[in-house]
Design a protein around this motif. Structure first.
Motif, PDB file in Angstrom:
ATOM      1  N   ALA A   8       0.850  -1.185   0.000  1.00  0.00           N
ATOM      2  CA  ALA A   8       0.000   0.000   0.000  1.00  0.00           C
ATOM      3  C   ALA A   8       0.882   1.230   0.000  1.00  0.00           C
ATOM      4  O   ALA A   8       2.003   1.212   0.509  1.00  0.00           O
ATOM      5  CB  ALA A   8      -0.923   0.018   1.215  1.00  0.00           C
ATOM      6  N   ALA A   9       0.355   2.303  -0.557  1.00  0.00           N
ATOM      7  CA  ALA A   9       1.020   3.602  -0.551  1.00  0.00           C
ATOM      8  C   ALA A   9       0.068   4.602   0.088  1.00  0.00           C
ATOM      9  O   ALA A   9      -1.055   4.797  -0.385  1.00  0.00           O
ATOM     10  CB  ALA A   9       1.385   4.034  -1.961  1.00  0.00           C
ATOM     11  N   ALA A  34       1.671  -0.541 -10.326  1.00  0.00           N
ATOM     12  CA  ALA A  34       2.192  -1.745  -9.663  1.00  0.00           C
ATOM     13  C   ALA A  34       1.091  -2.540  -8.969  1.00  0.00           C
ATOM     14  O   ALA A  34       1.343  -3.628  -8.441  1.00  0.00           O
ATOM     15  CB  ALA A  34       3.265  -1.354  -8.644  1.00  0.00           C
ATOM     16  N   GLY A  35      -0.138  -2.007  -8.959  1.00  0.00           N
ATOM     17  CA  GLY A  35      -1.250  -2.708  -8.323  1.00  0.00           C
ATOM     18  C   GLY A  35      -1.321  -2.513  -6.819  1.00  0.00           C
ATOM     19  O   GLY A  35      -2.023  -3.251  -6.127  1.00  0.00           O
ATOM     20  N   ASP A  36      -0.615  -1.504  -6.301  1.00  0.00           N
ATOM     21  CA  ASP A  36      -0.631  -1.236  -4.865  1.00  0.00           C
ATOM     22  C   ASP A  36      -1.943  -0.570  -4.447  1.00  0.00           C
ATOM     23  O   ASP A  36      -2.608   0.081  -5.253  1.00  0.00           O
ATOM     24  CB  ASP A  36       0.536  -0.314  -4.480  1.00  0.00           C
ATOM     25  N   ILE A  37      -2.301  -0.726  -3.198  1.00  0.00           N
ATOM     26  CA  ILE A  37      -3.472  -0.070  -2.625  1.00  0.00           C
ATOM     27  C   ILE A  37      -3.113   1.404  -2.410  1.00  0.00           C
ATOM     28  O   ILE A  37      -2.082   1.711  -1.802  1.00  0.00           O
ATOM     29  CB  ILE A  37      -3.859  -0.724  -1.287  1.00  0.00           C
ATOM     30  N   LEU A  38      -3.939   2.316  -2.912  1.00  0.00           N
ATOM     31  CA  LEU A  38      -3.698   3.752  -2.738  1.00  0.00           C
ATOM     32  C   LEU A  38      -4.576   4.276  -1.609  1.00  0.00           C
ATOM     33  O   LEU A  38      -5.792   4.094  -1.624  1.00  0.00           O
ATOM     34  CB  LEU A  38      -4.007   4.520  -4.020  1.00  0.00           C
ATOM     35  N   VAL A  39      -3.936   4.939  -0.641  1.00  0.00           N
ATOM     36  CA  VAL A  39      -4.648   5.435   0.536  1.00  0.00           C
ATOM     37  C   VAL A  39      -4.378   6.923   0.700  1.00  0.00           C
ATOM     38  O   VAL A  39      -3.216   7.349   0.737  1.00  0.00           O
ATOM     39  CB  VAL A  39      -4.199   4.688   1.814  1.00  0.00           C
ATOM     40  N   THR A 100       5.874  -3.531   3.888  1.00  0.00           N
ATOM     41  CA  THR A 100       5.472  -3.446   2.479  1.00  0.00           C
ATOM     42  C   THR A 100       4.738  -2.149   2.160  1.00  0.00           C
ATOM     43  O   THR A 100       4.302  -1.965   1.033  1.00  0.00           O
ATOM     44  CB  THR A 100       4.566  -4.629   2.091  1.00  0.00           C
ATOM     45  N   CYS A 101       4.604  -1.272   3.135  1.00  0.00           N
ATOM     46  CA  CYS A 101       3.851  -0.035   2.933  1.00  0.00           C
ATOM     47  C   CYS A 101       4.781   1.152   2.719  1.00  0.00           C
ATOM     48  O   CYS A 101       5.834   1.261   3.338  1.00  0.00           O
ATOM     49  CB  CYS A 101       2.944   0.235   4.131  1.00  0.00           C
ATOM     50  N   PHE A 102       4.339   2.048   1.849  1.00  0.00           N
ATOM     51  CA  PHE A 102       5.048   3.283   1.553  1.00  0.00           C
ATOM     52  C   PHE A 102       4.245   4.442   2.122  1.00  0.00           C
ATOM     53  O   PHE A 102       3.018   4.379   2.200  1.00  0.00           O
ATOM     54  CB  PHE A 102       5.169   3.475   0.035  1.00  0.00           C
TER      55      PHE A 102
END
Length: 150
Positions: A8-9, A34-39, A100-102
Motif C-alpha cells: 500500500a502507498a 504496480a497494483g498497490d493499494i492507494l490510501v 510493504t507499505c510506503f
C-alpha cells in the motif's frame, strides 16, 4: 507460482500543485501501475472529502480527527500519535505488513504516517520534516522519478 505481496502507498499531502505535487503524482501513478493499494490520509473537516488525487481514485480514504485550537486564531492540528493509530489500524484491517507499505508526506503533520510505514518518503521542503528525514535516514524526494517503489 509465487504470491504477490500486498503493498500500500499512503499519501498525506498538503501541496497539490508545483514541483512537490509532480513528485507525488509520479509516485502515485507508479504505485497504481504496480497494483498497490492507494490510501489518502486527510484531516476530518466535517464534509465529504475528495477520493481522488492527481487523477487517481483512492482505494481507501482515512479521515483523521483534528484537535481543536488552543487559542483564538490558531489552526486545528492533527496529533501525530492519533494519525499513527489510524494508519496502523488500517494496515491491520487490510492485513498489510508495515514493511510493504510506503508513505509520502510533505508537511510536519505527516510524521505520524512516516514513522509507521516501512518505506517513508519525504516530499518537498518542510524544514522540520527534512531534519527528521536526515536523522532517520529516510529518502527525501526532490525529483519525480526518485521514489524507489520497485
Amino acid at each position: 507460482m509465487a504470491t504477490r505481496v500486498r503493498r500500500a502507498a499512503f499519501f498525506d499531502l498538503q501541496n497539490t500543485s508545483g514541483p512537490q505535487a509532480d513528485i507525488a503524482r509520479g509516485a502515485m501513478a507508479r504505485h497504481r501501475a504496480a497494483g498497490d493499494i492507494l490510501v489518502l490520509v486527510l484531516p476530518f473537516r466535517g464534509e465529504p472529502a475528495a477520493t481522488t488525487l492527481f487523477g487517481h481514485e483512492a482505494d481507501l480514504v482515512l479521515h483523521v480527527e483534528q484537535s481543536r485550537p488552543l487559542t483564538a486564531g490558531a489552526s486545528a492540528t492533527v496529533d501525530a500519535a492519533a494519525k499513527s493509530e489510524v494508519i496502523v489500524e488500517a494496515m491491520t484491517r487490510l492485513h498489510l505488513d508495515a514493511v510493504t507499505c510506503f508513505g509520502y508526506g510533505d508537511h510536519c503533520g505527516g510524521k505520524g504516517l512516516l514513522c509507521v510505514v516501512g518505506n517513508p518518503r519525504v516530499v518537498g521542503y518542510d524544514a522540520e520534516l527534512l531534519e527528521l528525514a536526515r536523522l532517520k535516514g529516510w529518502p527525501m524526494l526532490d525529483e519525480p522519478a526518485l521514489d524507489g517503489i520497485a
